[in-house]
Design a protein around this motif. Structure first.
Motif, PDB file in Angstrom:
ATOM      1  N   TYR A 416     -27.531  31.630  12.989  1.00  0.00           N
ATOM      2  CA  TYR A 416     -27.338  30.872  11.763  1.00  0.00           C
ATOM      3  C   TYR A 416     -26.347  29.747  12.001  1.00  0.00           C
ATOM      4  O   TYR A 416     -25.557  29.769  12.939  1.00  0.00           O
ATOM      5  N   ARG A 417     -26.425  28.751  11.149  1.00  0.00           N
ATOM      6  CA  ARG A 417     -25.575  27.567  11.299  1.00  0.00           C
ATOM      7  C   ARG A 417     -25.232  27.023   9.915  1.00  0.00           C
ATOM      8  O   ARG A 417     -26.091  26.975   9.036  1.00  0.00           O
ATOM      9  N   THR A 418     -23.993  26.654   9.747  1.00  0.00           N
ATOM     10  CA  THR A 418     -23.567  26.038   8.499  1.00  0.00           C
ATOM     11  C   THR A 418     -23.421  24.537   8.675  1.00  0.00           C
ATOM     12  O   THR A 418     -23.332  24.036   9.797  1.00  0.00           O
ATOM     13  N   ARG A 419     -23.409  23.851   7.565  1.00  0.00           N
ATOM     14  CA  ARG A 419     -23.205  22.404   7.618  1.00  0.00           C
ATOM     15  C   ARG A 419     -21.851  22.086   8.259  1.00  0.00           C
ATOM     16  O   ARG A 419     -21.732  21.132   9.022  1.00  0.00           O
ATOM     17  N   ALA A 420     -20.861  22.937   7.982  1.00  0.00           N
ATOM     18  CA  ALA A 420     -19.528  22.703   8.546  1.00  0.00           C
ATOM     19  C   ALA A 420     -19.547  22.808  10.065  1.00  0.00           C
ATOM     20  O   ALA A 420     -18.959  21.970  10.768  1.00  0.00           O
ATOM     21  N   SER A 421     -20.220  23.830  10.606  1.00  0.00           N
ATOM     22  CA  SER A 421     -20.261  23.987  12.063  1.00  0.00           C
ATOM     23  C   SER A 421     -21.052  22.864  12.716  1.00  0.00           C
ATOM     24  O   SER A 421     -20.716  22.413  13.821  1.00  0.00           O
ATOM     25  N   LYS A 422     -22.093  22.377  12.046  1.00  0.00           N
ATOM     26  CA  LYS A 422     -22.853  21.258  12.597  1.00  0.00           C
ATOM     27  C   LYS A 422     -21.996  19.992  12.631  1.00  0.00           C
ATOM     28  O   LYS A 422     -22.011  19.238  13.622  1.00  0.00           O
ATOM     29  N   LEU A 423     -21.244  19.761  11.574  1.00  0.00           N
ATOM     30  CA  LEU A 423     -20.378  18.583  11.547  1.00  0.00           C
ATOM     31  C   LEU A 423     -19.275  18.686  12.593  1.00  0.00           C
ATOM     32  O   LEU A 423     -18.897  17.684  13.217  1.00  0.00           O
ATOM     33  N   ARG A 424     -18.736  19.893  12.802  1.00  0.00           N
ATOM     34  CA  ARG A 424     -17.713  20.065  13.854  1.00  0.00           C
ATOM     35  C   ARG A 424     -18.292  19.742  15.215  1.00  0.00           C
ATOM     36  O   ARG A 424     -17.638  19.091  16.050  1.00  0.00           O
ATOM     37  N   HIS A 425     -19.501  20.201  15.464  1.00  0.00           N
ATOM     38  CA  HIS A 425     -20.144  19.897  16.746  1.00  0.00           C
ATOM     39  C   HIS A 425     -20.344  18.391  16.900  1.00  0.00           C
ATOM     40  O   HIS A 425     -20.052  17.828  17.973  1.00  0.00           O
ATOM     41  N   ASP A 426     -20.854  17.746  15.841  1.00  0.00           N
ATOM     42  CA  ASP A 426     -21.100  16.306  15.932  1.00  0.00           C
ATOM     43  C   ASP A 426     -19.803  15.547  16.184  1.00  0.00           C
ATOM     44  O   ASP A 426     -19.772  14.577  16.966  1.00  0.00           O
ATOM     45  N   ALA A 427     -18.719  15.979  15.530  1.00  0.00           N
ATOM     46  CA  ALA A 427     -17.423  15.310  15.748  1.00  0.00           C
ATOM     47  C   ALA A 427     -16.942  15.504  17.184  1.00  0.00           C
ATOM     48  O   ALA A 427     -16.385  14.580  17.805  1.00  0.00           O
ATOM     49  N   LYS A 428     -17.165  16.709  17.719  1.00  0.00           N
ATOM     50  CA  LYS A 428     -16.757  16.985  19.097  1.00  0.00           C
ATOM     51  C   LYS A 428     -17.533  16.106  20.076  1.00  0.00           C
ATOM     52  O   LYS A 428     -16.960  15.543  21.023  1.00  0.00           O
ATOM     53  N   VAL A 429     -18.841  15.989  19.848  1.00  0.00           N
ATOM     54  CA  VAL A 429     -19.673  15.144  20.713  1.00  0.00           C
ATOM     55  C   VAL A 429     -19.197  13.696  20.644  1.00  0.00           C
ATOM     56  O   VAL A 429     -19.110  12.996  21.663  1.00  0.00           O
ATOM     57  N   LYS A 430     -18.863  13.250  19.443  1.00  0.00           N
ATOM     58  CA  LYS A 430     -18.384  11.880  19.278  1.00  0.00           C
ATOM     59  C   LYS A 430     -17.071  11.668  20.019  1.00  0.00           C
ATOM     60  O   LYS A 430     -16.871  10.654  20.693  1.00  0.00           O
ATOM     61  N   ASP A 431     -16.159  12.637  19.925  1.00  0.00           N
ATOM     62  CA  ASP A 431     -14.882  12.529  20.629  1.00  0.00           C
ATOM     63  C   ASP A 431     -15.078  12.513  22.135  1.00  0.00           C
ATOM     64  O   ASP A 431     -14.433  11.740  22.860  1.00  0.00           O
ATOM     65  N   GLN A 432     -15.991  13.364  22.621  1.00  0.00           N
ATOM     66  CA  GLN A 432     -16.250  13.398  24.057  1.00  0.00           C
ATOM     67  C   GLN A 432     -16.858  12.083  24.535  1.00  0.00           C
ATOM     68  O   GLN A 432     -16.529  11.588  25.618  1.00  0.00           O
ATOM     69  N   GLU A 433     -17.736  11.510  23.712  1.00  0.00           N
ATOM     70  CA  GLU A 433     -18.336  10.240  24.080  1.00  0.00           C
ATOM     71  C   GLU A 433     -17.281   9.131  24.103  1.00  0.00           C
ATOM     72  O   GLU A 433     -17.294   8.264  24.987  1.00  0.00           O
ATOM     73  N   GLU A 434     -16.352   9.185  23.134  1.00  0.00           N
ATOM     74  CA  GLU A 434     -15.285   8.194  23.112  1.00  0.00           C
ATOM     75  C   GLU A 434     -14.374   8.353  24.332  1.00  0.00           C
ATOM     76  O   GLU A 434     -13.946   7.367  24.947  1.00  0.00           O
ATOM     77  N   THR A 435     -14.091   9.595  24.712  1.00  0.00           N
ATOM     78  CA  THR A 435     -13.274   9.850  25.898  1.00  0.00           C
ATOM     79  C   THR A 435     -13.965   9.319  27.157  1.00  0.00           C
ATOM     80  O   THR A 435     -13.355   8.698  28.020  1.00  0.00           O
ATOM     81  N   ARG A 436     -15.284   9.587  27.236  1.00  0.00           N
ATOM     82  CA  ARG A 436     -16.048   9.098  28.393  1.00  0.00           C
ATOM     83  C   ARG A 436     -16.022   7.575  28.457  1.00  0.00           C
ATOM     84  O   ARG A 436     -15.850   6.977  29.531  1.00  0.00           O
TER      85      ARG A 436
END
Length: 993
Positions: A416-436
């Protein structure tokens, strides 16, 4: 029933469910009247109320085994079949239950004791079930043999498999549960049921399927998915999938690919959000508030010899089948929840230790950690039960003893997945992309060799960075899930808790063990009545807040009932802040007036603009049943607009404009929708002032039920007293057959026959001063009339009053003026009969009946085989009698026509003492028109002419064919089909009939 996705990606509409998304991922949204919508949205707390629902998600691969549906009531609905020491999350907890918490097995059994469990409670686990579950979500895999081409094609032509499962689940559920969504893709079947208290709050249901099997989109593998909205606030998505099988690396990669395809290609129909914004872009996975992905995901234990795993697990399962009959002696579907005693010295802790040691090799956990599948916010409850696959059918805990000796694995899962966990994942991906990105910029500047003390290098390694302790080892002491608060897409604060996650070991009829999870969801639901009240308050408040210096108008509703007009004599609700049309009948116009005055100090230009409507409603400023007429011409700069739509009008200060609103329901689609209460006469017109504020004008009417636009099966159930007798019943509440033919049809035919005899007698007695009798120049009389007969709305009100008398089961005579002649009454009632027949949803001869008749007639035409009239008639009756009420109605009508034709032929016999007159045949596309002298028309030929005309008119009114067929047929084919229909009717009008 859903089919698999087939064809190339280019052939799929990107806006349809299951289609491939557009490459650019673009979306468009249409917003209407955001000022009102935003103000209403800001007060959402006033028209929502908290609700709680339990959701049970169940998954089972039945391996195409026969009779497995007999087990569904035991494990999925009643929650039985759990080996308590191997139960899983929540089942063995001893704490007393509270709202949103778990409950002990003993307490569960005590509450279910009235159902007389077949196994003692101390040896029989249970999870919540029956009426304490609000949403039952069942995902099945391999309901047909997906390895067989014949079986794989069955769902496309034979719904019996899905129907058998639906019937079994419906029988097992408590009374009142309703099927809200279903979707099948070959072996995959998804069913969603809601309790009586929950299903009124389920809206925006959309289902779809994605095939990922052969060639990447066939349906032997893939997913079936459903999206629902609870209480207009909370989006829920349920994904039932079957991923690629196999234990090698290629199979693992294919599973990951399947999951990615399902996630990217799943599309749901657009919905309107709480602010009233309608989106024309299909919704995909990730836009929901809560998602549940379950099924046979087929992930295995990596790097584990199957024999070693079997030996390790057999330590805990060796004695579980001692009390059971041997597999060869037990039917796989014979009530598989049989008792068995676990070894007395069995240590549950050691089972948990074994499970934890094996789960560290679980491919799904490893793929999540590696970011290759289900890593974008998906989570799973603690696994505290044995693998769900693969067991010998008919045994509780005997693992695969076949030649393949497959390694036991947790193939079946519920994530199962909540909207909150999906948004946390998307934010993490965005941060990693910014770091890269920053790292690459630093390297591009030549800073990669800088000393550690001089520079900070944003060094990003996707293989090494991330949650280093996630999924490395499975934590056997992992804490139970805690309630998670989630801010939904609509801005509400919901809460979800996984209460139970378990497998049902004592279900023996498949090589997979079924598993389920129970979720407790707290959410806010819109109360429609409160929302409507707040809506009106907001509209009035916005009116008051407008700046007086801007163009300003005042809308005044005329409260008079217009007693000078017979159509406006009913009483209306004077407290209603809008236009109330009162009671509305079919074809009766209702008029109301409003006045618009410029009460400002500057000129005001206004227009009616498109009103906010649901996706399935016609757009435009006015509903199709409302005509708006102004007492002044529109502005010259206004482009010509049909029915005053979007025409602009200007008023100088102190000027006024009078507007007439005319409501009239005369389209059968509208009548049918109003009868079935799928639409209503409640609307809000939006009057927009240029550079000013919007005015919102509510309009309403109360529809009076009509017998028009109904099916024969419903008409024969209408009691004496007419359809209005059921005016206040629940929608569709008609029980018990009252008549062999619709009473309305019987009354009309009886009245028409009686008036025919009276008209003929009147002409015979008076002669009407030498005038021609109507049937002497019209072989279709009284059913065919001159086109001018009803021109300019002539007799419109009379026709509406007669239909009203039909709906109320009242006599026809009082409707007519006392001086009306029998001929006039006959001709008007004949038109009522034809309108009644044309309005029927399924006709006298239904589409399915006609297809059988048409096929037989076409076959005989092709073979040039002709039947004797009596044989032809008997053959026709054999087909019609399969629908008894339609057959009786058909015979009633043809008998009436035959009797009328007999009377007219008798009355047309020439009087030797009078000059001979002529006979005019009416013009129609199907009848050759020729003028003949009556004296030269033999009685038999005259009868044939009348029969031909009657058959032509009534074939069009009585027969139903598919519209799609009409659109595709050539004109010649249409003519041939029409001729066959006429032939069928003529057959029963022949004098020998």
């Amino acid at each position: 029933m859903a089919s698999s996705d087939a064809g190339s990606a280019e052939q799929l509409d990107a806006t349809m469910p299951g289609a491939f998304p557009d490459a650019d991922g673009s979306s468009a949204a249409v917003s209407t009247h955001l000022t009102l919508s935003q103000a209403l949205y800001s007060r959402r707390a006033e028209y929502t109320r908290p609700r709680h629902v339990r959701i049970k998600v169940g998954s089972w691969n039945i391996a195409a085994q026969k009779g497995t549906e007999q087990d569904i009531g035991g494990w999925f609905v009643a929650g039985k079949g759990i080996a308590e020491s191997l139960a899983g999350l929540g089942v063995s907890d001893a704490e007393p239950p509270a709202a949103g918490t778990r409950e002990s097995v003993t307490a569960q059994e005590a509450r279910h004791s009235s159902h007389a469990p077949t196994i003692p409670h101390h040896d029989y686990g249970a999870v919540p079930g029956n009426a304490e579950i609000g949403l039952y979500v069942l995902g099945l895999q391999e309901v047909v043999d997906i390895t067989s081409a014949t079986e794989a094609l069955r769902p496309y032509t034979d719904p019996s498999v899905a129907n058998r499962w639906k019937a079994t689940v419906a029988a097992a559920l408590p009374e009142g549960y309703q099927l809200m969504a279903e979707q099948q893709l070959i072996g995959l079947l998804l069913l969603v049921y809601a309790s009586p208290t929950v299903h009124p709050h389920v809206k925006a249901v959309s289902t779809t399927s994605v095939g990922t099997g052969l060639m990447g989109y066939m349906g032997n593998k893939g997913a079936v998915t459903a999206r629902i909205v609870l209480g207009e606030t909370t989006r829920l998505v349920f994904v039932n999938s079957h991923l690629a099988a196999g234990a090698d690396k290629a199979a693992l990669e294919r599973r990951n690919w399947d999951a990615g395809q399902i996630a990217s290609r799943t599309r749901f129909h657009p919905i309107s959000d709480l602010m009233g914004t309608s989106h024309n872009q299909a919704e995909g996975l990730g836009e929901e508030d809560f998602a549940f992905w379950f099924g046979d995901l087929n992930y295995r234990l990596q790097g584990m010899p199957g024999d070693d795993v079997r030996r390790l697990l057999t330590i805990h399962t060796a004695d579980m089948d001692k009390e059971l009959p041997k597999a060869s002696e037990q039917s796989p579907s014979s009530g598989t929840l049989e008792p068995a005693q676990l070894p007395p010295d069995m240590d549950p802790a050691s089972v948990e230790t074994t499970v934890a040691s094996l789960l560290s090799h679980d491919e799904l956990h490893q793929q999540q950690k590696a970011g290759k599948a289900f890593h974008d916010g998906w989570t799973e409850g603690p696994i505290r039960f044995l693998p769900s696959y693969k067991y010998d059918v008919g045994n509780v805990g005997v693992f695969d003893t076949s030649e393949k000796r497959r390694c036991p694995s947790w193939c079946d899962r519920i994530l199962y997945r909540t909207r909150a966990s999906k948004l946390r994942h998307d934010a993490k991906v965005k941060d990693q992309e910014e770091t890269r990105r920053k790292d690459e910029e630093m390297k591009a500047k030549g800073l990669e060799h800088a000393g550690d003390d001089d520079q900070v290098l944003f060094d990003y390694d996707p293989e090494a960075d991330g949650d280093k302790d996630a999924y490395d080892e499975y934590d056997e002491d992992a804490a139970d899930p805690e309630p998670e608060t989630v801010v939904t897409k609509e801005g509400f604060s919901d809460e979800i808790l996984l209460e139970y996650y378990t497998t049902h070991m004592r279900v023996l009829s498949s090589d997979h063990k079924p598993l389920d999870a129970v979720f407790s969801l707290k959410y806010d639901a819109v109360v429609p009545e409160l929302k409507a009240a707040i809506h009106q308050e907001v509209a009035r408040e916005l009116d008051r807040q407008e700046n007086e210096g801007r163009p300003s108008i005042t809308v005044v509703v005329d409260r008079s009932t217009g007693t000078a007009s017979p159509e406006n004599t009913d009483k209306t609700d004077s407290s209603f802040d809008g236009v109330d049309f009162g009671d509305v009948q079919y074809a009766k116009s209702k008029r109301r007036h409003i006045t618009i005055a410029n009460t400002g100090r500057v000129p005001a230009t206004f227009e009616f603009v498109d009103r906010p409507v649901a996706a399935d409603q016609p757009e435009g400023p006015f509903p199709p049943w409302l005509t708006v007429t102004f007492d002044k011409e529109p502005d010259k700069t206004t482009k010509p607009a049909q029915d005053n739509a979007h025409a602009r009008y200007s008023l100088e200060p102190a000027d006024v404009c009078s507007i007439e609103l005319k409501l009239k329901i005369d389209l059968m689609d509208s009548v049918r929708n109003l009868n079935e209460e799928t639409t209503s006469l409640d609307e809000i017109l939006v009057l927009r002032v240029q550079d000013g504020r919007d005015h919102f004008l509510p309009i309403r009417g109360r529809w009076l039920q009509s017998s028009l636009a109904r099916s024969i099966d419903k008409l024969v159930k209408i009691p004496e007293g007419g359809i209005r007798k059921l005016q206040h019943q629940k929608p569709g509440f008609i029980e018990g057959v009252k008549w062999s033919v619709p009473r309305e049809l019987f009354r009309l035919t009886e009245a028409i026959e009686d008036l025919t005899e009276r008209t003929l007698a009147d002409w015979e007695m008076t002669g009407h001063e030498g005038q021609k009798a109507p049937w002497q120049h019209n072989a279709g009389w009284p059913f065919v009339k001159d086109v001018k007969y009803f021109a300019d709305g002539a007799h419109e009100l009379l026709l509406a009053d007669l239909i009203d008398a039909l709906d109320c089961d009242k006599p026809f005579d009082p409707v007519f003026d006392a001086a009306a002649t029998p001929q006039f009454r006959l001709e008007i009632l004949s038109e009522v009969l034809l309108q009644f027949l044309r309005s029927m949803q399924d006709g006298i001869v239904t589409k399915s009946l006609w297809e059988k008749l048409d096929e037989g007639l076409a076959t005989r035409e092709k073979s040039k085989q002709q039947l004797a009239p009596d044989d032809e008639k008997m053959w026709t009756l054999e087909i019609l009698t399969t629908a008894p009420y339609h057959n009786a109605s058909f015979l009633l009508l043809t008998s009436m026509l035959q009797n009328i034709a007999n009377h007219i032929v008798e009355a047309s016999k020439p009087d030797p003492s009078t000059p001979r007159s002529s006979l005019d045949l009416p013009g129609s596309p199907q009848v050759a028109v020729r003028r003949k002298t009556l004296s030269k028309v033999p009685e038999k030929a005259l009868r044939q002419l009348i029969n031909r005309n009657y058959a032509t008119v009534f074939a069009e009114a009585m027969f139903r064919t598919a519209n799609v067929d009409n659109n595709r047929m050539k004109e010649k084919e249409k003519t041939v089909r029409k001729e066959r229909m006429i032939k069928v009717v003529e057959l029963f009008l022949d004098q020998g009939g």
